[in-house]
Scaffold this motif. Structure first.
Motif, PDB file in Angstrom:
ATOM      1  N   ARG A 150       0.770  -1.249   0.160  1.00 52.94           N
ATOM      2  CA  ARG A 150      -0.030   0.114   0.043  1.00 52.94           C
ATOM      3  C   ARG A 150       0.878   1.370  -0.044  1.00 52.94           C
ATOM      4  N   GLY A 151       2.066   1.168   0.653  1.00 51.56           N
ATOM      5  CA  GLY A 151       2.684   2.484   0.884  1.00 51.56           C
ATOM      6  C   GLY A 151       3.618   2.632  -0.403  1.00 51.56           C
ATOM      7  N   GLY A 152       3.913   1.456  -1.026  1.00 48.94           N
ATOM      8  CA  GLY A 152       4.512   1.695  -2.343  1.00 48.94           C
ATOM      9  C   GLY A 152       3.516   2.407  -3.515  1.00 48.94           C
ATOM     10  N   VAL A 153       2.248   1.912  -3.516  1.00 44.92           N
ATOM     11  CA  VAL A 153       1.430   2.236  -4.402  1.00 44.92           C
ATOM     12  C   VAL A 153       1.128   3.882  -4.183  1.00 44.92           C
ATOM     13  N   VAL A 154       1.121   4.111  -2.736  1.00 44.15           N
ATOM     14  CA  VAL A 154       0.704   5.770  -2.426  1.00 44.15           C
ATOM     15  C   VAL A 154       1.780   6.610  -2.923  1.00 44.15           C
ATOM     16  N   THR A 155       3.116   6.109  -2.568  1.00 46.10           N
ATOM     17  CA  THR A 155       4.346   6.905  -2.962  1.00 46.10           C
ATOM     18  C   THR A 155       4.241   7.137  -4.399  1.00 46.10           C
ATOM     19  N   PHE A 156       3.907   6.098  -5.321  1.00 47.48           N
ATOM     20  CA  PHE A 156       3.874   6.568  -6.824  1.00 47.48           C
ATOM     21  C   PHE A 156       2.984   7.239  -7.005  1.00 47.48           C
ATOM     22  N   PHE A 157       1.784   7.145  -6.645  1.00 54.96           N
ATOM     23  CA  PHE A 157       0.523   8.196  -7.143  1.00 54.96           C
ATOM     24  C   PHE A 157       0.886   9.481  -6.613  1.00 54.96           C
ATOM     25  N   THR A 158       1.570   9.778  -5.557  1.00 52.94           N
ATOM     26  CA  THR A 158       1.870  10.935  -5.114  1.00 52.94           C
ATOM     27  C   THR A 158       3.133  11.790  -5.831  1.00 52.94           C
ATOM     28  N   MET A 159       4.077  10.975  -6.158  1.00 56.89           N
ATOM     29  CA  MET A 159       5.068  11.628  -7.308  1.00 56.89           C
ATOM     30  C   MET A 159       5.051  11.282  -8.583  1.00 56.89           C
ATOM     31  N   ALA A 160       3.980  10.685  -9.017  1.00 60.11           N
ATOM     32  CA  ALA A 160       3.794  10.225 -10.399  1.00 60.11           C
ATOM     33  C   ALA A 160       3.599  11.477 -11.233  1.00 60.11           C
ATOM     34  N   TYR A 161       3.265  12.658 -10.658  1.00 58.73           N
ATOM     35  CA  TYR A 161       3.326  13.994 -11.490  1.00 58.73           C
ATOM     36  C   TYR A 161       4.401  14.198 -12.305  1.00 58.73           C
ATOM     37  N   ILE A 162       5.701  13.784 -11.736  1.00 62.60           N
ATOM     38  CA  ILE A 162       7.186  14.018 -12.418  1.00 62.60           C
ATOM     39  C   ILE A 162       7.041  13.553 -13.801  1.00 62.60           C
ATOM     40  N   ILE A 163       6.285  12.493 -14.152  1.00 64.80           N
ATOM     41  CA  ILE A 163       6.120  11.943 -15.374  1.00 64.80           C
ATOM     42  C   ILE A 163       5.618  12.927 -16.378  1.00 64.80           C
ATOM     43  N   VAL A 164       4.691  13.880 -15.939  1.00 64.66           N
ATOM     44  CA  VAL A 164       3.978  14.866 -16.577  1.00 64.66           C
ATOM     45  C   VAL A 164       4.662  16.297 -16.678  1.00 64.66           C
ATOM     46  N   LEU A 165       5.328  16.684 -15.188  1.00 61.36           N
ATOM     47  CA  LEU A 165       6.078  17.984 -14.953  1.00 61.36           C
ATOM     48  C   LEU A 165       7.321  18.011 -15.707  1.00 61.36           C
TER      49      LEU A 165
END
Length: 482
Positions: free
Chosen positions: A23-38
């Protein structure tokens, strides 16, 4: 849980469970996935000295930058989990990428600029192997380490509010004395801000009621709400070719893309020339740029590792995390890999604290985050659906959690309280972790000297203080030499 996985990652020993790590790994991904766009938006529209774009020649190639960003982040985050066994994710460093795009690439080719990033990573790796980086890590006084964690908490909370449009910069042309304000012209505007407020309210409600998976539930529910709002209202982005839209989505418009291309474009990989910058702008100027990258990367990582470890309860009495040498080696390799991948220096992400807040305590969470980054290479359009307004409430909550450590500082002792204060407030005020750390170190050393306690300053801290003095003087020195 498989016994071999439990033993390798020390899941039970660290008081965690397999479910919490996943769960923690999934949350971290969704919290920082913006970098793929930004990251593509920051690097993709900047031109180098030859007037060319990164990975695209005469035209921007955002898809290639996005794929390269996800690839390097995925591989290095998995490596952090397997080798460092630390709940820490890595990706292209914000601030560092802007510095590369605006201050470096304009002076040389993109290949030369990325070569500087690779060189900076190799130097940091050498400092780790020789033990110098760990020695510096151990030389920092405990109160300053706590202040770094608290300052980063304030910083990421501000990032959350800004990315959601809740707090905005006052336009330069506005006749006012305040640098930032509530919403647009001092008022909250637009449905995206409403989505953020509802998401933050939902997250706080779930958190205080101790609902497991609170952060992930909040991101998912708020994203669904955002997609519905966009489908009904057709709000669009905050900034587009048509001009400024104060009520628009900050970074990502939450709508299903018209077409999904499952084939990633790796056009930026290998686009670097290690020593090309030396012939382009000269040895002295190139080394100053390397030094600036190195110092920012060096202490951003120290601060992030400390903050994440403190939140997870993994630091020893000296404030040092387990396997710190392995962690620092992987982080150094990330800088090299980012430059070699043509997507700027990769570094440890403070957003990892969101996963820690969800219960992650081991490197297994990082492996999960890394795998999701690799998957996102083939489905970047789906990742782009998540607007920052849905993800950043987690940053605000994590900022609160990190702020709680402030009680560990002795505020009655000005010798540590003043440096700690400067460290904490200058991070959000200057939008830079390194500036806060540098100001704190310099203040600590100066105060110890003026009160006659210079011997209490660790020898390495003297070196670091001198380095930060040069760091703050980079601008005037560079202008003088050029």
């Amino acid at each position: 849980m498989l016994p071999a996985i439990d033993r390798y990652f020390q899941i039970t020993a660290r008081g965690s469970t397999l479910a919490r790590e996943l769960r923690g790994g999934v949350v971290t991904f969704f919290t920082m996935a913006y970098i793929i766009v930004l990251n593509p938006l920051i690097l993709g529209f900047a031109k180098d000295a030859d007037g060319r774009y990164l990975g695209g020649g005469a035209e921007p190639n955002l898809a290639a930058i996005a794929a390269g960003t996800a690839l390097v982040a995925g591989v290095l985050t998995i490596l952090m989990g397997v080798v460092g066994n630390y709940p820490l994710a890595l990706a292209t460093g914000l601030g560092l990428n802007a510095f590369v795009a605006t201050a470096i690439a304009s002076k040389m080719t993109w290949a030369d600029a990325m070569g500087l990033v690779v060189l900076e990573g190799l130097i940091i790796l050498l400092l780790v192997i020789t033990g110098f980086r760990r020695a510096v890590f151990a030389a920092v006084p405990r109160p300053l380490k706590v202040a770094i964690s608290v300052g980063i908490g304030l910083f990421i909370a501000l990032i959350g509010f800004v990315d959601a449009g809740f707090v905005r910069r006052v336009p330069d042309a506005a006749q006012t004395t305040v640098p930032v304000q509530l919403g647009d012209a001092g008022q909250l505007v637009g449905w995206p801000t409403v989505v953020f407020v509802l998401g933050l309210g939902l997250l706080i409600t779930l958190w205080v009621r101790k609902v497991r998976g609170a952060i992930l539930i909040s991101i998912t529910v708020t994203t669904v709400l955002a997609v519905i709002v966009e489908a009904v209202g057709r709000i669009g982005p905050a900034v587009s070719d048509g001009g400024r839209n104060p009520g628009g989505w900050s970074l990502t418009v939450p709508r299903w893309p018209a077409q999904l291309d499952p084939t990633p474009d790796f056009g930026t990989l290998g686009e670097f020339h290690l020593l090309g910058s030396f012939s382009a702008i000269g040895i002295v100027a190139a080394m100053l740029l390397v030094f600036t990258l190195l110092l920012a990367d060096f202490f951003d990582t120290v601060g992030t590792i400390t903050a994440v470890g403190a939140e997870a309860g993994l630091l020893d009495r000296a404030g040092v995390p387990p396997h710190v040498d392995r962690i620092l080696v992987v982080d150094s390799l990330a800088a090299v890999a980012g430059g070699a991948g043509g997507v700027s220096s990769n570094t440890s992400y403070i957003e990892s604290a969101a996963g820690v807040g969800e219960g992650a305590r081991t490197g297994l969470a990082s492996v999960v985050t890394g795998v999701l980054f690799l998957i996102s290479m083939f489905a970047s359009g789906i990742v782009e659906i998540i607007p920052s307004e849905a993800a950043v409430p987690a940053l605000v909550l994590v900022g609160f959690l990190m702020m709680q450590q402030v009680r560990e500082i002795d505020w009655t002792d000005p010798e540590v309280a003043i440096p700690a204060f400067l460290t904490m407030v200058l991070m959000p005020f200057t939008y830079s972790i390194s500036v806060g750390i540098g100001a704190g170190f310099i203040a600590y050393t100066v105060i110890k000297v003026v009160v006659g306690k210079a011997r209490q300053v660790h020898p390495l801290l003297w070196i670091v203080t001198a380095a930060f003095l040069v760091y703050f003087a980079i601008g005037p020195i560079t202008r003088y030499l050029t």
